[in-house]
Design an enzyme around this catalytic site. Structure first.
Site, PDB file in Angstrom:
ATOM      1  N   THR A 188       0.871  -1.180   0.000  1.00 10.94           N
ATOM      2  CA  THR A 188       0.000   0.000   0.000  1.00 10.94           C
ATOM      3  C   THR A 188       0.894   1.210   0.000  1.00 10.94           C
ATOM      4  OG1 THR A 188      -1.699  -1.156   1.110  1.00 10.94           O
ATOM      5  CG2 THR A 188      -1.652   1.228   1.404  1.00 10.94           C
ATOM      6  N   ASN A 414       1.628  -7.107  11.597  1.00 10.40           N
ATOM      7  CA  ASN A 414       0.631  -7.621  10.663  1.00 10.40           C
ATOM      8  C   ASN A 414      -0.258  -8.694  11.279  1.00 10.40           C
ATOM      9  OD1 ASN A 414       1.026  -6.418   7.790  1.00 10.40           O
ATOM     10  ND2 ASN A 414       3.074  -6.660   8.619  1.00 10.40           N
TER      11      ASN A 414
END
Length: 419
Positions: A188, A414
């Site tokens: 991203t 994550n």
């Protein structure tokens, strides 16, 4: 003037605010560390208090509640030009493209890259895979951004680029809703570049594409390509002078050079901001038969989990580098991508290039392993910056990629991303 965003938005006040300004980030560019934690010196980049910034742009960041549990950092950024701009953007190649990507692409096509006034960005919600409602939310963000500067009704619809980053599959709540996943093909990553140079709208797309291919498309953090990646450039021409209208002009070449160099600097900062990253690694492939082959090899090494974990562990395991090099050219089992062999084992050499200017540490020379000084190898790997050189000995082309290591913190970040 640039604002970059990864998993969370980094905002720098460069000119004057158009909305409330968060005092905690004045003069400092925050990198990937929890707001409540001490930020390592290597993760801080200071913005100069003086310098030449593009004229005619306004920029601001504020907290609007997209991230209700984290009120210490802004979650909305706004960049606006005082006059209409030429603009261009490159977007993710992911098939599940987020609503902001679709809305912004159509807007630029409809306006033929002219008459753009602003870029609005939120973090905390990607507005991806959100159906018709998500598309409507992105369009509402455009409308609200346009309303901030009383955009004229010219029959061409909105004139603002919208970007979002955050969790996939969650809806936005109007305008207030809505650095992992980094890999080439716009992956991203959100970026805005603003210039007051007079560039014709028709030339900006190719200028940006060329710059991105050598910068943002040459970095990898974890090999994932996001649904939201967008890099945009706005040119308002306020600096004056003759508009650049020809690709063969000296001014076009000069602007391309500066834009590319600037994009490379920004791309490197994204890698340094990698989630949990402790190392900044340059992968350089030289003497390759083709640039395409060199890029493929560099890309494969850059996203190899075994290479990245070895770097984190300060282990000079060159076998993992060689392994990634060897399988990089396989598209189907046993089938090379190109007719010309990119890799000849007997000609391949691998070295570590230290960041302190000391001589390279040769690991493999013409397919033969060197007697590696493990103590020196460990010393080289203690440094934050490192270059891995792969010399194929079979041509004149080369390619460069930038990546980072995989740490325990990356897994923690994550693993807890939504919790």
């Amino acid at each position: 003037m640039v604002i970059n965003a990864g998993a969370k938005l980094s905002i720098a006040r460069l000119i004057r605010p158009t909305a409330s300004y968060h005092p905690a980030i004045g003069g400092i560019r925050y990198y990937s560390a929890p707001p409540e934690s001490t930020i390592p010196a290597a993760k801080l980049k200071y913005i100069p208090t003086s310098g030449t910034y593009p004229q005619g742009f306004l920029v601001s960041g504020t907290y609007v509640g997209v991230k209700p549990t984290n009120k210490s950092t802004p979650d909305l950024a706004f960049l606006a030009s005082e006059i209409p701009c030429a603009a261009a953007a490159v977007f993710t190649k992911n098939k599940f493209q987020a609503a902001p990507v679709t809305v912004s692409r159509k807007m630029l096509q409809r306006r033929e890259n002219a008459g753009i006034r602003s870029v609005i960005i939120n973090s905390g919600c990607a507005n991806a895979v959100t159906g018709k409602g998500g598309m409507e939310d992105a369009e509402k963000m455009v409308a609200e951004a346009d309303r901030c500067y009383h955009a004229p009704k010219d029959g061409k619809g909105g004139s603002s680029i919208v970007m979002s980053t955050g969790v996939i599959g969650q809806r936005m709540a109007g305008m207030t809703k809505g650095a992992g996943m980094i890999h080439p093909n716009m992956a991203t990553l959100l970026g805005m570049i603003a210039t007051d140079a007079p560039i014709a709208p028709a030339l900006l797309p190719s200028l940006l594409k060329n710059a991105v291919d050598k910068s943002f498309n040459s970095i990898s953090i974890d090999g994932d390509t996001s649904t939201n990646d967008t890099v945009a450039v706005l040119a308002n021409g306020v600096a004056g002078g003759k508009e650049v209208t020809s690709e063969s002009s000296k001014d076009h070449a000069a602007f391309q050079k500066v834009l590319t160099e600037f994009a490379i600097d920004l791309a490197k900062l994204v890698v340094r901001d990698g989630e949990g990253a402790t190392k900044f690694v340059t992968i350089r492939v030289t003497e390759a038969p083709s640039e395409i082959g060199a890029r493929k090899i560099a890309s494969t090494i850059a996203r190899s989990p075994l290479v990245k974990t070895a770097l984190y562990g300060k282990d000079a395991n060159w076998g993992r580098i060689l392994c990634a090099t060897g399988y990089s050219q396989i598209s189907e089992p046993g089938e090379p991508i190109n007719k010309v062999p990119e890799i000849v084992p007997e000609k391949t050499s691998v070295s570590f290039i230290p960041s302190d200017g000391s001589p390279e540490l040769k690991l493999l020379v013409n397919g033969e392993p060197e007697s590696v000084d493990e103590t020196r190898a460990a010393e080289i790997l203690e440094h934050e910056d490192l270059e891995i050189l792969i010399n194929l000995g079979g041509g004149k082309e080369e390619a460069v990629y930038w990546t980072c290591d995989f740490s325990h913190e990356y897994v923690t970040i994550n693993g807890d991303y939504r919790t």
